[in-house]
Motif scaffolding. Structure first.
Motif, PDB file in Angstrom:
ATOM      1  N   ARG A 115       0.955  -1.076  -0.004  1.00 28.59           N
ATOM      2  CA  ARG A 115      -0.166   0.016  -0.038  1.00 28.59           C
ATOM      3  C   ARG A 115       0.730   1.313   0.044  1.00 28.59           C
ATOM      4  O   ARG A 115       1.803   1.211   0.993  1.00 28.59           O
ATOM      5  CB  ARG A 115      -0.877   0.160   1.189  1.00 28.59           C
ATOM      6  CG  ARG A 115      -1.977   1.284   1.235  1.00 28.59           C
ATOM      7  CD  ARG A 115      -2.705   1.273   2.430  1.00 28.59           C
ATOM      8  NE  ARG A 115      -1.719   1.631   3.839  1.00 28.59           N
ATOM      9  CZ  ARG A 115      -1.176   2.588   4.010  1.00 28.59           C
ATOM     10  NH1 ARG A 115      -1.345   3.794   3.354  1.00 28.59           N
ATOM     11  NH2 ARG A 115      -0.509   2.576   5.122  1.00 28.59           N
TER      12      ARG A 115
ATOM     13  N   GLY B 101      -2.078   5.205   0.221  1.00 31.77           N
ATOM     14  CA  GLY B 101      -3.248   4.793  -0.215  1.00 31.77           C
ATOM     15  C   GLY B 101      -3.606   4.132  -1.394  1.00 31.77           C
ATOM     16  O   GLY B 101      -4.656   3.821  -1.739  1.00 31.77           O
ATOM     17  N   LEU B 102      -2.681   3.996  -2.211  1.00 28.86           N
ATOM     18  CA  LEU B 102      -2.754   3.193  -3.597  1.00 28.86           C
ATOM     19  C   LEU B 102      -2.194   1.873  -3.472  1.00 28.86           C
ATOM     20  O   LEU B 102      -1.316   1.576  -2.414  1.00 28.86           O
ATOM     21  CB  LEU B 102      -2.365   3.940  -4.919  1.00 28.86           C
ATOM     22  CG  LEU B 102      -2.853   5.312  -4.913  1.00 28.86           C
ATOM     23  CD1 LEU B 102      -2.295   6.079  -6.175  1.00 28.86           C
ATOM     24  CD2 LEU B 102      -4.377   4.963  -5.491  1.00 28.86           C
ATOM     25  N   THR B 103      -2.306   1.017  -4.350  1.00 26.12           N
ATOM     26  CA  THR B 103      -1.600  -0.588  -4.402  1.00 26.12           C
ATOM     27  C   THR B 103      -0.282  -0.122  -5.527  1.00 26.12           C
ATOM     28  O   THR B 103      -0.457   0.613  -6.489  1.00 26.12           O
ATOM     29  CB  THR B 103      -2.353  -1.519  -4.930  1.00 26.12           C
ATOM     30  OG1 THR B 103      -3.181  -1.311  -6.278  1.00 26.12           O
ATOM     31  CG2 THR B 103      -3.423  -1.701  -3.733  1.00 26.12           C
TER      32      THR B 103
ATOM     33  N   LEU C  22      -5.975   5.292 -10.595  1.00 29.41           N
ATOM     34  CA  LEU C  22      -7.553   5.558 -10.409  1.00 29.41           C
ATOM     35  C   LEU C  22      -8.333   6.443 -11.313  1.00 29.41           C
ATOM     36  O   LEU C  22      -9.347   6.495 -11.537  1.00 29.41           O
ATOM     37  CB  LEU C  22      -7.978   6.038  -8.985  1.00 29.41           C
ATOM     38  CG  LEU C  22      -7.515   5.096  -7.997  1.00 29.41           C
ATOM     39  CD1 LEU C  22      -7.685   5.533  -6.722  1.00 29.41           C
ATOM     40  CD2 LEU C  22      -8.381   3.785  -8.126  1.00 29.41           C
TER      41      LEU C  22
ATOM     42  N   LEU D 275      -7.536  -4.238  -1.825  1.00 28.81           N
ATOM     43  CA  LEU D 275      -7.330  -2.936  -1.733  1.00 28.81           C
ATOM     44  C   LEU D 275      -7.335  -2.459  -3.158  1.00 28.81           C
ATOM     45  O   LEU D 275      -8.085  -1.478  -3.412  1.00 28.81           O
ATOM     46  CB  LEU D 275      -6.054  -2.745  -1.167  1.00 28.81           C
ATOM     47  CG  LEU D 275      -5.738  -1.125  -0.941  1.00 28.81           C
ATOM     48  CD1 LEU D 275      -6.881  -0.485  -0.202  1.00 28.81           C
ATOM     49  CD2 LEU D 275      -4.457  -0.655  -0.202  1.00 28.81           C
ATOM     50  N   THR D 276      -6.930  -2.958  -4.114  1.00 28.91           N
ATOM     51  CA  THR D 276      -6.864  -2.469  -5.460  1.00 28.91           C
ATOM     52  C   THR D 276      -8.426  -2.428  -5.854  1.00 28.91           C
ATOM     53  O   THR D 276      -8.937  -1.487  -6.354  1.00 28.91           O
ATOM     54  CB  THR D 276      -6.023  -3.573  -6.538  1.00 28.91           C
ATOM     55  OG1 THR D 276      -4.773  -3.413  -6.143  1.00 28.91           O
ATOM     56  CG2 THR D 276      -6.493  -2.968  -7.993  1.00 28.91           C
TER      57      THR D 276
ATOM     58  N   LYS E 123     -10.413   0.299  -3.949  1.00 29.58           N
ATOM     59  CA  LYS E 123     -10.015   1.649  -4.550  1.00 29.58           C
ATOM     60  C   LYS E 123     -10.708   1.795  -6.071  1.00 29.58           C
ATOM     61  O   LYS E 123     -11.287   2.818  -6.065  1.00 29.58           O
ATOM     62  CB  LYS E 123      -8.497   1.969  -4.677  1.00 29.58           C
ATOM     63  CG  LYS E 123      -7.517   1.909  -3.570  1.00 29.58           C
ATOM     64  CD  LYS E 123      -7.955   2.922  -2.719  1.00 29.58           C
ATOM     65  CE  LYS E 123      -7.199   3.175  -1.407  1.00 29.58           C
ATOM     66  NZ  LYS E 123      -7.650   4.500  -0.771  1.00 29.58           N
ATOM     67  N   ARG E 124     -10.663   0.723  -6.800  1.00 29.14           N
ATOM     68  CA  ARG E 124     -11.412   0.816  -8.143  1.00 29.14           C
ATOM     69  C   ARG E 124     -13.053   1.103  -7.924  1.00 29.14           C
ATOM     70  O   ARG E 124     -13.313   1.916  -8.731  1.00 29.14           O
ATOM     71  CB  ARG E 124     -11.281  -0.184  -8.890  1.00 29.14           C
ATOM     72  CG  ARG E 124      -9.767  -0.243  -9.672  1.00 29.14           C
ATOM     73  CD  ARG E 124      -9.600  -1.753 -10.261  1.00 29.14           C
ATOM     74  NE  ARG E 124      -8.288  -1.710 -11.186  1.00 29.14           N
ATOM     75  CZ  ARG E 124      -7.937  -2.874 -11.375  1.00 29.14           C
ATOM     76  NH1 ARG E 124      -8.329  -4.145 -11.251  1.00 29.14           N
ATOM     77  NH2 ARG E 124      -6.762  -2.856 -12.177  1.00 29.14           N
TER      78      ARG E 124
ATOM     79  N   ARG F 194     -14.535   2.352  -5.640  1.00 25.17           N
ATOM     80  CA  ARG F 194     -14.708   3.550  -5.130  1.00 25.17           C
ATOM     81  C   ARG F 194     -14.617   4.940  -6.246  1.00 25.17           C
ATOM     82  O   ARG F 194     -15.297   5.902  -6.060  1.00 25.17           O
ATOM     83  CB  ARG F 194     -14.098   4.015  -3.903  1.00 25.17           C
ATOM     84  CG  ARG F 194     -14.581   3.203  -2.635  1.00 25.17           C
ATOM     85  CD  ARG F 194     -13.516   3.359  -1.244  1.00 25.17           C
ATOM     86  NE  ARG F 194     -14.064   2.440  -0.625  1.00 25.17           N
ATOM     87  CZ  ARG F 194     -13.587   2.418   0.849  1.00 25.17           C
ATOM     88  NH1 ARG F 194     -12.203   3.090   0.960  1.00 25.17           N
ATOM     89  NH2 ARG F 194     -13.883   1.671   1.772  1.00 25.17           N
ATOM     90  N   ALA F 195     -13.628   4.663  -7.037  1.00 26.40           N
ATOM     91  CA  ALA F 195     -13.194   5.627  -7.931  1.00 26.40           C
ATOM     92  C   ALA F 195     -13.796   5.746  -9.194  1.00 26.40           C
ATOM     93  O   ALA F 195     -13.962   6.576 -10.041  1.00 26.40           O
ATOM     94  CB  ALA F 195     -11.689   5.906  -7.992  1.00 26.40           C
TER      95      ALA F 195
ATOM     96  N   SER G  43     -13.890   7.810 -14.472  1.00 26.08           N
ATOM     97  CA  SER G  43     -13.423   7.819 -13.110  1.00 26.08           C
ATOM     98  C   SER G  43     -13.924   8.983 -12.577  1.00 26.08           C
ATOM     99  O   SER G  43     -14.178  10.193 -12.968  1.00 26.08           O
ATOM    100  CB  SER G  43     -11.806   8.094 -13.330  1.00 26.08           C
ATOM    101  OG  SER G  43     -11.451   8.610 -12.116  1.00 26.08           O
TER     102      SER G  43
END
Length: 156
Positions: free
Chosen positions: A15, A18-20, A38, A72-73, A76-77, A79-80, A146
């Motif tokens: 991480r 906040g990104l992978t 993202l 986590l990837t 994040k995807r 949500r974005a 996005s």
């Protein structure tokens, strides 16, 4: 070709702010990295952070295992990115699991966690297939956008 001392540990997952981020070996024996974008949904090659993730652990950089990286990837995807098609239907199903637990004022059960992990693994694979198809010159099988301003229409 030089022998990479980390070869047995690759790929490595992190991480990163906040990104992978994934660290892989190169055919020449070096290291490269891949950062989640993202705006496009892609995992772009970006070796500029390899040194930082390997040597600057702390609040903004943590080690993940592969399932944690996939999870986590996809969180994040989900949500974005917005769109139609099977990936987004799975994201909706994942959200429904969370919503049901929240409605019932309870934590997710072990079986629900396993279900979510399997759905994240599926969406991760679907994204990989979609980008491979696009990279091969095939038209997109779905459109998405996005919330950060990117689109599925990528420069040619």
């Amino acid at each position: 070709m030089s022998e990479n001392p980390l070869a047995d540990e690759l790929p490595m997952f992190f991480r990163y702010h906040g990104l992978t981020y994934r660290v892989d070996g190169t055919p020449e024996g070096g290291l490269t990295g891949h950062l989640l974008n993202l705006r496009t949904g892609r995992i772009d090659e970006d070796a500029s952070h390899v040194h930082e993730v390997l040597f600057a652990m702390g609040e903004d950089v943590t080690v993940l295992d592969e399932p944690g990286y996939v999870e986590l990837t996809e969180i994040k995807r989900s949500r974005a990115l917005r769109g139609d098609g099977p990936i987004f239907a799975l994201y909706d199903a994942i959200q429904a699991v969370y919503d049901k637990a929240k409605e019932e004022s309870r934590r997710l059960e072990k079986e629900e966690h396993a279900l979510l992990r399997s759905m994240w693994t599926r969406t991760f694979a679907l994204w990989a297939q979609e980008f491979a198809r696009r990279d091969a010159g095939e038209p997109p099988s779905f459109e998405f956008r996005s919330l950060l301003g990117g689109t599925a229409v990528e420069p040619g």
